[in-house]
Scaffold this motif. Structure first.
Motif, PDB file in Angstrom:
ATOM      1  N   SER A 104      -8.841  -3.517   4.836  1.00  0.00           N
ATOM      2  CA  SER A 104      -8.087  -2.388   5.384  1.00  0.00           C
ATOM      3  C   SER A 104      -7.028  -1.956   4.379  1.00  0.00           C
ATOM      4  N   VAL A 147      -5.108   0.612  10.728  1.00  0.00           N
ATOM      5  CA  VAL A 147      -4.847  -0.730  10.226  1.00  0.00           C
ATOM      6  C   VAL A 147      -4.871  -1.753  11.363  1.00  0.00           C
ATOM      7  N   ALA A 155      -3.627   0.246   3.695  1.00  0.00           N
ATOM      8  CA  ALA A 155      -2.465   0.812   4.386  1.00  0.00           C
ATOM      9  C   ALA A 155      -1.565   1.513   3.380  1.00  0.00           C
ATOM     10  N   TYR A 201      -3.075  -4.046   1.175  1.00  0.00           N
ATOM     11  CA  TYR A 201      -4.473  -4.248   1.542  1.00  0.00           C
ATOM     12  C   TYR A 201      -4.614  -5.575   2.280  1.00  0.00           C
TER      13      TYR A 201
END
Length: 345
Positions: free
Chosen positions: A104, A335, A106, A284
């Protein structure tokens, strides 16, 4: 895959997950020195409010953090990396090749890549990006030729600048701040030069010829600890430092900004990109570690909280420029849901 092989594979994954959870009770975070103070603030807030062990946060630089983060899945590998630029395609491929398949991304807010000097400096600094380039680049135009940089004094570049030696402390090549500085300041400054504007030079030429910092003394790589740059500026009124806005923001009692083309870094000028060396900041998350490493989900929830990221939140009090309300809501949803990033282009 046969049923037996599938069962064995699932058992191995479950065993690895259990071992990971049992062998480590602290979240591990690596990455950008610019993102470090924000992540450290979240780690402290998280520990204070939950009573959980404080995450271990290491300032390794963006590039170094990506290399460590992408080495694999498991307790011996970090859970999160901070970055002062977006993940590169080569880094994403390294992650994929090593089994770090779901990540993910961010984008937590914006930062101004600041130039600063001591408040003891009597000169009110205001530089164009072309002047920054001419001071710090390995090669510059000299008598109509592209040659090694001959400038040692600021007033040799512009007679209105002070008659002091050029000395700038900045980040090493492993730093995302260095990458951003090269792209946003050095390349842009190079493109402002008459030699380049009047020549037949494309982006490839700019990238090849305008990316190298000088190594003959006026530019000094100061490592990944930006606080060391702050200390050197406090000790030398003629030195210039290059670092993220938060380090200037937190040391305004002893440091002052170098304006760029008449614009000083601030929450407003960084947020609207009128300050020409503005950039987004990222972290991340390794999604395979969620629900396995103790407290990782709760830590990510704290990082994504309104208290941390909204204007007036505790990260904006440390110099992070907040996202718009719409972008912040989209970020939080993606997220917290563990939405995997797409391959960068």
């Amino acid at each position: 895959m046969t049923y037996v092989k599938l069962a064995v594979s699932m058992l191995a994954i479950a065993s690895a997950s259990t071992a990971m959870a049992q062998s480590r009770d602290q979240i591990r975070i690596v990455g950008s020195s610019t993102v470090f103070p924000y992540t450290q603030a979240v780690a402290e807030q998280f520990s204070n409010t939950t009573g959980a062990p404080s995450p271990i946060v290491e300032s390794t630089g963006t590039g170094g953090g990506m290399q460590i983060f992408c080495q694999g899945i498991g307790e011996q590998h970090p859970d999160v990396t901070g970055a002062s630029r977006a993940m590169k395609p080569s880094e994403y491929k390294l992650c994929q090749d090593n089994g770090v398949e779901s990540i993910s991304e961010a984008m937590i807010g914006y930062d101004g890549l600041s130039l600063a000097v001591s408040r003891e400096s009597a000169f009110e600094w205001d530089l164009t990006l072309a002047e920054v380039y001419l001071a710090l680049a390995a090669q510059v135009p000299v008598d109509g030729e592209w040659a090694d940089n001959p400038y040692t004094m600021w007033n040799e570049i512009n007679a209105d600048l002070p008659a002091v030696e050029i000395l700038a402390y900045g980040p090493p090549p492993t730093s995302g701040t260095r990458d951003a500085f090269v792209e946003l300041a050095m390349h842009a400054g190079c493109e402002e030069l008459d030699y380049v504007k009047n020549g037949d030079f494309d982006g490839d030429w700019i990238g090849e010829n305008c990316s190298r910092m000088r190594t003959d003394g006026p530019f000094v790589e100061a490592g990944e600890n930006d606080n060391l740059i702050v200390q050197r500026l406090q000790a030398d009124a003629n030195a210039v430092g290059i670092f993220g806005y938060s380090f200037l923001y937190e040391n305004m009692d002893t440091l002052k900004a170098v304006d760029i083309a008449g614009v000083s870094p601030s929450e407003e000028t960084i947020g609207d990109f009128s300050y020409p060396v503005s950039r987004p900041l990222f972290f991340y998350v390794k999604n395979a570690h969620r629900g396995v490493i103790p407290n990782l989900d709760e830590f990510i929830a704290e990082y994504m909280s309104d208290d941390a990221l909204e204007p007036g939140g505790y990260l904006s009090e440390r110099g992070l420029v907040s996202l718009s309300a719409d972008r912040l809501t989209a970020l939080q949803d993606a997220v917290l849901d563990g939405a995997p990033m797409s391959a960068p282009e």
